[in-house]
Design a protein around this motif. Structure first.
Motif, short mmCIF file in Angstrom:
data_model
loop_
_atom_site.label_atom_id
_atom_site.label_comp_id
_atom_site.label_asym_id
_atom_site.label_seq_id
_atom_site.Cartn_x
_atom_site.Cartn_y
_atom_site.Cartn_z
N HIS A 48 12.11 17.45 49.63
CA HIS A 48 12.10 18.55 50.65
C HIS A 48 13.46 19.31 50.62
O HIS A 48 14.47 18.99 50.25
N ASN A 49 13.20 20.72 50.64
CA ASN A 49 14.26 21.67 50.62
C ASN A 49 14.98 21.69 49.42
O ASN A 49 16.48 21.72 49.59
N TRP A 51 14.76 23.82 45.95
CA TRP A 51 13.91 25.04 45.22
C TRP A 51 13.40 24.85 43.82
O TRP A 51 14.04 25.16 42.85
N ARG A 74 8.34 19.67 51.34
CA ARG A 74 8.22 20.79 51.97
C ARG A 74 9.44 21.95 51.65
O ARG A 74 10.51 21.45 50.96
N HIS A 75 9.20 23.06 51.65
CA HIS A 75 9.89 24.17 51.40
C HIS A 75 10.68 24.03 49.99
O HIS A 75 11.79 24.04 49.69
N CYS A 76 9.77 23.84 48.77
CA CYS A 76 10.15 23.66 47.45
C CYS A 76 9.92 24.96 46.52
O CYS A 76 9.93 25.03 45.62
N ARG A 99 4.26 21.58 53.64
CA ARG A 99 4.67 22.75 54.41
C ARG A 99 5.60 23.68 53.98
O ARG A 99 6.50 23.40 53.07
N ASP A 100 5.36 24.78 54.50
CA ASP A 100 6.54 26.01 54.07
C ASP A 100 6.56 26.26 52.45
O ASP A 100 7.73 26.48 52.30
N ASN A 101 5.50 26.29 52.11
CA ASN A 101 5.34 26.81 50.60
C ASN A 101 4.56 27.96 50.45
O ASN A 101 4.32 28.52 51.54
N SER A 102 3.93 28.35 49.23
CA SER A 102 3.29 29.51 49.24
C SER A 102 1.93 29.18 48.30
O SER A 102 1.90 29.97 47.23
N ASN A 128 1.70 26.78 57.16
CA ASN A 128 2.64 27.72 56.76
C ASN A 128 2.36 27.85 55.01
O ASN A 128 3.26 28.01 54.28
N ASN A 129 1.03 28.11 54.42
CA ASN A 129 1.17 28.40 53.03
C ASN A 129 0.10 29.51 52.79
O ASN A 129 -0.06 29.68 51.62
#
Length: 348
Positions: A48-49, A51, A74-76, A99-102, A128-129
């Motif tokens: 998580h978190n 990049w 999450r958020h990577c 979560r919170d990727n694209s 949130n993708n």
């Protein structure tokens, strides 16, 4: 990197926590080589978190091999290539948190194809993708045949009406999903109607989150009709949906006969005294609802007094949230008095 190299000194490592370590894709090659050289079998991985990007995840997935059961990513900075890599190489995961990727609609479609034949994944969090309508439709198709997934979180993914209707159609045949989060997706009244029709026959879904979906009073009316006959839904979140007094009244009618629902969240729905009075009247005969959230509405003294009167006889409701309404001294006094004798926790 010292942390990565030290893994060689930890034989048979199974849980690897690397959240917020400042890793990027350049560290993943070393981490991957280290893991393959050790005797470790990583079953739970938390990155998580960090990049890492698509290239970084590809390295890690290759290294952990077929033993991974739980992945917190999450958020990577992952995109659709990461979703494709996970979908095409892993068949052991039970819990996947992206979560919170694209990953986008292409990534969601890759995961959906895998879900059609996957028999291990039970929880997937795609919060949130940006999966969009097409991603929602693809996942819906997968749910028609998947028999393992029990929890799916699609919060804030812009699936809109088309995606919502497709998922509702899937729920008519799916028999394993127990929790579905569609909050913040603008499914609207039509999406709510479609879900309501599904709830009339679905026999497994226990939790449905529709926060901030613009369903309006008509959407609430449709859900109320479903609640009159549904036998599995215990938790319904309808925060910030502009259902108003009419929507609250419709739900009140359902609560008079529903014996399953235990939690109803109506936070921020422009419900006034009429809606509150209807809910209070319904709960005089309801014996299952334990939590009612009416925070951030437009309830005044009359609504508050009706709810206070209800609490004099209702012994089931344990939590009632009434903060940020329009309750004056008279209503507050009534609630204060009844709070001394009721077992219900009144949040003001």
């Amino acid at each position: 990197m010292e942390v990565v190299q030290s893994l060689l000194c930890l034989p048979r490592l199974s849980v690897l926590e690397l959240s917020d370590c400042g890793l990027d894709h350049t560290h993943c090659a070393l981490l991957s080589r280290t893991l393959t050289m050790s005797d470790s079998r990583i079953t739970h991985l938390n990155i998580h978190n960090n990049w890492l990007g698509d290239d970084g995840l590809a390295e890690l997935i290759w290294a952990v091999g077929p033993h991974l059961f739980s992945l917190d990513a999450r958020h990577c900075g992952f995109g659709n290539a990461s979703a494709f890599a996970l979908a095409s190489t892993n068949s052991t995961l039970t819990t996947l948190d992206l979560r919170d990727n694209s990953i986008g609609d292409n990534g969601a479609q890759s995961l959906a194809e895998a879900l059609k034949i996957n028999s291990t994944l039970t929880s997937s969090n795609l919060h949130n993708n940006s999966i969009g309508e097409n991603g929602g439709v693809a996942l819906a198709e997968a749910l028609k045949t998947n028999s393992a997934l029990t929890t799916l979180n699609l919060h804030n993914n812009k699936i809109e009406v088309k995606g919502g209707v497709a998922l509702a159609e899937a729920l008519k045949t799916n028999s394993t999903l127990t929790t579905l989060n569609l909050s913040g997706n603008s499914i609207g009244e039509n999406g709510s109607r479609a879900l309501s029709e599904a709830l009339k026959t679905n026999a497994t879904l226990a939790t449905l989150d529709l926060w901030h979906n613009s369903i309006g009073s008509n959407g609430a009316l449709a859900l109320a009709e479903a609640l009159k006959i549904n036998l599995t839904l215990t938790t319904l979140y309808l925060q910030n949906n502009s259902i108003g007094d009419n929507g609250a009244m419709a739900l009140s009618e359902a609560l008079k006969t529903n014996t399953i629902l235990t939690t109803l969240d109506l936070w921020g729905n422009s419900i006034g005294d009429n809606g509150a009075q209807s809910l209070a009247e319904a709960l005089k005969s309801n014996s299952t609802l334990t939590t009612l959230d009416l925070w951030y509405n437009s309830i005044g003294d009359n609504g508050a007094l009706a709810l206070a009167e209800l609490l004099e006889t209702n012994s089931t409701l344990t939590t009632l949230s009434l903060g940020y309404n329009l309750i004056g001294p008279k209503g507050a006094q009534g609630l204060c008095w009844v709070s001394q004798t009721t077992c219900c926790h009144i949040i003001k």
